[in-house]
Design a protein around this motif. Structure first.
Motif, mmCIF file in Angstrom:
data_model
loop_
_atom_site.group_PDB
_atom_site.id
_atom_site.type_symbol
_atom_site.label_atom_id
_atom_site.label_comp_id
_atom_site.label_asym_id
_atom_site.label_seq_id
_atom_site.Cartn_x
_atom_site.Cartn_y
_atom_site.Cartn_z
ATOM 1 N N GLY A 193 -6.109 -2.485 11.878
ATOM 2 C CA GLY A 193 -5.202 -2.552 13.023
ATOM 3 C C GLY A 193 -3.951 -1.752 12.692
ATOM 4 N N SER A 194 -2.842 -2.069 13.338
ATOM 5 C CA SER A 194 -1.626 -1.311 13.035
ATOM 6 C C SER A 194 -0.379 -2.173 13.234
ATOM 7 C CB SER A 194 -1.539 -0.061 13.900
ATOM 8 O OG SER A 194 -1.662 -0.407 15.257
ATOM 9 N N VAL A 195 0.661 -1.780 12.512
ATOM 10 C CA VAL A 195 1.941 -2.490 12.596
ATOM 11 C C VAL A 195 3.074 -1.486 12.729
ATOM 12 C CG1 VAL A 195 1.142 -4.483 11.224
ATOM 13 C CG2 VAL A 195 2.166 -2.517 10.063
ATOM 14 N N LEU A 196 4.225 -1.989 13.162
ATOM 15 C CA LEU A 196 5.415 -1.145 13.292
ATOM 16 C C LEU A 196 6.394 -1.562 12.198
ATOM 17 C CD1 LEU A 196 5.513 -1.620 17.128
ATOM 18 C CD2 LEU A 196 5.030 0.554 15.973
ATOM 19 N N ILE A 197 6.865 -0.602 11.425
ATOM 20 C CA ILE A 197 7.760 -0.954 10.315
ATOM 21 C C ILE A 197 9.012 -0.074 10.355
ATOM 22 C CG2 ILE A 197 7.943 -1.336 7.819
ATOM 23 C CD1 ILE A 197 5.018 -1.686 7.625
ATOM 24 N N GLU A 198 10.160 -0.724 10.352
ATOM 25 C CA GLU A 198 11.428 -0.014 10.376
ATOM 26 C C GLU A 198 11.713 0.595 9.005
ATOM 27 O OE1 GLU A 198 10.906 -3.202 10.747
ATOM 28 O OE2 GLU A 198 11.840 -4.021 12.561
ATOM 29 N N ARG A 199 12.391 1.694 9.026
ATOM 30 C CA ARG A 199 12.695 2.443 7.805
ATOM 31 C C ARG A 199 13.451 1.599 6.768
ATOM 32 N NH1 ARG A 199 12.975 7.874 7.313
ATOM 33 N NH2 ARG A 199 14.052 8.597 5.456
ATOM 34 N N ASP A 200 14.331 0.719 7.264
ATOM 35 C CA ASP A 200 15.199 0.002 6.329
ATOM 36 C C ASP A 200 14.659 -1.377 5.953
ATOM 37 O OD1 ASP A 200 15.496 -1.155 8.749
ATOM 38 O OD2 ASP A 200 17.684 -0.889 8.894
ATOM 39 N N HIS A 258 5.869 3.862 0.561
ATOM 40 C CA HIS A 258 5.389 2.795 -0.332
ATOM 41 C C HIS A 258 5.743 1.444 0.261
ATOM 42 C CE1 HIS A 258 4.805 5.407 -3.929
ATOM 43 N NE2 HIS A 258 5.631 6.160 -3.240
ATOM 44 N N PHE A 259 4.764 0.573 0.274
ATOM 45 C CA PHE A 259 5.001 -0.796 0.737
ATOM 46 C C PHE A 259 4.663 -1.740 -0.406
ATOM 47 C CE2 PHE A 259 3.634 1.858 4.271
ATOM 48 C CZ PHE A 259 4.699 1.710 5.135
ATOM 49 N N ALA A 260 5.641 -2.495 -0.857
ATOM 50 C CA ALA A 260 5.408 -3.454 -1.941
ATOM 51 C C ALA A 260 5.994 -4.790 -1.496
ATOM 52 C CB ALA A 260 6.086 -2.975 -3.226
ATOM 53 N N ASP A 261 5.111 -5.751 -1.185
ATOM 54 C CA ASP A 261 5.572 -7.060 -0.725
ATOM 55 C C ASP A 261 6.526 -6.920 0.460
ATOM 56 O OD1 ASP A 261 4.644 -9.396 -1.602
ATOM 57 O OD2 ASP A 261 6.001 -9.588 -3.332
ATOM 58 N N CYS A 262 6.184 -6.069 1.370
ATOM 59 C CA CYS A 262 7.074 -5.785 2.515
ATOM 60 C C CYS A 262 6.752 -6.779 3.631
ATOM 61 C CB CYS A 262 6.849 -4.342 2.958
ATOM 62 S SG CYS A 262 7.732 -3.897 4.448
ATOM 63 N N GLY A 292 0.819 -1.215 0.000
ATOM 64 C CA GLY A 292 0.000 0.000 0.000
ATOM 65 C C GLY A 292 0.850 1.260 0.000
ATOM 66 N N ARG A 293 0.186 2.363 0.250
ATOM 67 C CA ARG A 293 0.828 3.681 0.130
ATOM 68 C C ARG A 293 0.283 4.625 1.195
ATOM 69 N NH1 ARG A 293 -0.753 6.419 -5.252
ATOM 70 N NH2 ARG A 293 0.260 8.363 -4.761
ATOM 71 N N LYS A 294 1.139 5.413 1.787
ATOM 72 C CA LYS A 294 0.722 6.393 2.794
ATOM 73 C C LYS A 294 1.256 7.772 2.397
ATOM 74 C CE LYS A 294 -1.182 3.461 5.695
ATOM 75 N NZ LYS A 294 -2.587 3.556 6.132
ATOM 76 N N VAL A 295 0.487 8.803 2.751
ATOM 77 C CA VAL A 295 0.922 10.174 2.411
ATOM 78 C C VAL A 295 0.837 11.085 3.642
ATOM 79 C CG1 VAL A 295 0.411 10.151 -0.063
ATOM 80 C CG2 VAL A 295 -1.441 10.650 1.539
ATOM 81 N N PHE A 296 1.589 12.191 3.568
ATOM 82 C CA PHE A 296 1.532 13.303 4.540
ATOM 83 C C PHE A 296 2.068 12.978 5.934
ATOM 84 C CE2 PHE A 296 -2.438 14.434 1.935
ATOM 85 C CZ PHE A 296 -1.729 15.279 1.098
ATOM 86 N N GLY A 346 11.269 -3.827 0.892
ATOM 87 C CA GLY A 346 9.882 -3.684 0.437
ATOM 88 C C GLY A 346 9.243 -2.374 0.885
ATOM 89 N N PHE A 347 9.965 -1.643 1.737
ATOM 90 C CA PHE A 347 9.466 -0.340 2.207
ATOM 91 C C PHE A 347 10.346 0.738 1.584
ATOM 92 C CE2 PHE A 347 9.128 2.498 6.290
ATOM 93 C CZ PHE A 347 8.350 3.403 5.603
ATOM 94 N N SER A 348 9.755 1.611 0.780
ATOM 95 C CA SER A 348 10.562 2.718 0.228
ATOM 96 C C SER A 348 9.912 4.053 0.558
ATOM 97 C CB SER A 348 10.755 2.555 -1.278
ATOM 98 O OG SER A 348 9.508 2.466 -1.917
#
Ligand SMILES: Cc1cc2nc3c(=O)[nH]c(=O)nc-3n(C[C@H](O)[C@H](O)[C@H](O)COP(=O)(O)OP(=O)(O)OC[C@H]3O[C@@H](n4cnc5c(N)ncnc54)[C@H](O)[C@@H]3O)c2cc1C
Length: 388
Positions: free
Chosen positions: A180-187, A209-213, A152-156, A190-192
């Motif tokens: 719900g919610s998850v915690l995702i590290e910058r590095d 942007h999350f693609a197959d992350c 998916g994709r997040k903005v702002f 699949g996360f750009s």
């Protein structure tokens, strides 16, 4: 009923005022125009006990109240409006939801670093097609063994160019109950993170942007059904936004008052013109009224989470008061107020954004109306009937 701060609150306010005057007043203008997160200020605040004010001491916090955290925002903003963002981050932002609902392992990994001001957390809620209608979010979390795959994709998202870890609202399944919610590290692969883009305030945000992350299940903060809890935590974030709106309005008010006492035109100080005196009277009414609503929401919440209604009323009032006052102070200070040599134009730009962020004024008014009529007004388009 007593409208005064307690002796402890007065003492705390004085301490923070002294700290802000000694460490933050100098450089306030430069800081306001620097887009990056001020990690130096965060480290300083951590040293002086201004991070995690309302978190229990057992979690690395200060064991204070939400009202103490509001006092800290106001005192810091009075010396350096931009540094109030650090109080927001360390006490009101996603950190508070994280501290409330995170697992012991998650907290062991990130909470200490966040409270030390060494790393910052971003909040990814808004999507290109899900703004006010946040429950329309599409970013998905699909179970895959002991992992989840995020797309998916997040903005702002505020602080996104600098954030080390993000609290991301996701959809585990259909409907409200699927959020719900998850915690995702910058590095994480699949996360750009896109190039920084600027708000009117000068703050920067990047597309996420999350693609197959793939993330481990241990990174889930709140599973399906967590949306209500997330919003309860988000009410704290709203109060931080509320307090900053009011505090920046006050900063601009004080700057304009000092200016009107000194600046002379037609051989008299500006404060002697009735046309300006009434502007100051109107501004004082707006600020004092909004402040009482903020204090009610914060004091009633004490160490718990604030009420949705009181938060909505306080945020709408402070957002409006903060912006209207800052906007008027630009007028009162003339070309100087419109210039980047003073901070009143900055306060005007910042307070404008908070009328949109964290629940727009219109969405808050929808919430308030539901309380007034004690019924829910569905904002969604209703399916047309067969007869139409
Ligand atoms: C300074 C700033 C910081 C932000 N930080 C973050 C962040 O950290 N993380 C994050 O996820 N997002 C963040 N946002 C995004 C913010 O949450 C959204 O801007 C907000 O939810 C509104 O969504 P939108 O911009 O898509 O506007 P829209 O939802 O498209 O709304 C446009 C206008 O229509 C009005 N409107 C919409 N629906 C209704 C309705 N039912 N009734 C009446 N009026 C309505 C809105 O009030 C608004 O005026 C930030 C935004 C700003 C400005």
């Amino acid at each position: 009923m007593n409208f005064d701060f307690s002796a402890e609150q007065q003492q705390f306010a004085q301490q923070v005022r002294r700290f802000a005057r000694d460490h933050l007043a100098e450089g306030a203008l430069k800081r306001a125009h620097a887009p990056g997160f001020p990690f130096d200020v965060a480290a300083l605040m951590a040293k002086h006990g201004l991070m995690g004010i309302s978190l229990p001491e057992s979690e690395g916090g200060q064991g204070g109240t939400l009202m103490d955290a509001v006092i800290a925002i106001m005192e810091v903003a009075a010396a350096c409006p931009r540094s109030a963002d650090v109080v927001q981050f360390g006490n009101f932002g996603p950190i508070r939801t994280f501290a409330e609902y995170g697992t012991p392992e998650q907290k062991a990994r990130w909470l200490g670093e966040l409270l030390a001001g060494r790393i910052v957390m971003g909040l990814g809620m808004t999507e290109p097609d899900a703004g006010s209608a946040v429950t329309d979010l599409k970013t998905s979390a699909r179970a895959d063994g002991a992992h989840y795959v995020i797309d998916g994709r997040k903005v702002f998202a505020t602080f996104s160019p600098d954030a080390h870890v993000f609290l991301i609202y996701v959809r585990f399944g259909p409907g409200l109950g699927g959020i719900g919610s998850v915690l995702i590290e910058r590095d994480r692969p699949g996360f750009s993170i896109g190039a920084p883009q600027a708000f009117m305030s000068g703050e920067e945000w990047s597309e996420l942007h999350f693609a197959d992350c793939r993330i481990p299940a241990a990174n889930v903060l709140l599973g399906p059904g967590g949306f209500k809890k997330q919003m309860a935590g988000f009410n704290v974030e709203r109060l931080g936004n509320t307090a900053r709106s009011l505090a920046l309005g006050r900063y601009a008010f004080n700057a304009a008052r000092d200016h009107a006492l000194k600046r002379e035109q037609f051989g008299r100080p500006l404060c002697e013109f009735q046309g300006l005196q009434w502007k100051f009277a109107d501004m004082a009414i707006k600020l004092d009224g909004a402040e009482l609503l903020l204090f009610r929401a914060a004091a009633n919440a004490d160490r718990g989470l604030p009420s949705a209604y009181e938060t909505a009323v306080a945020k709408a009032a402070c957002n409006q008061a903060g912006f209207e006052v800052a906007n008027e102070t630009v007028q009162i200070m003339g070309a100087l107020g419109y210039s980047r040599e003073t901070l009143v134009e900055y306060c005007m730009r910042r307070t404008r954004g908070w009328m949109i962020a964290g629940g727009s004024i219109e969405m808050l008014k929808n919430r308030i109306a539901e309380h007034v009529f004690d019924r829910r007004f569905d904002q969604r388009k209703q399916p047309s009937t067969a007869a139409e």
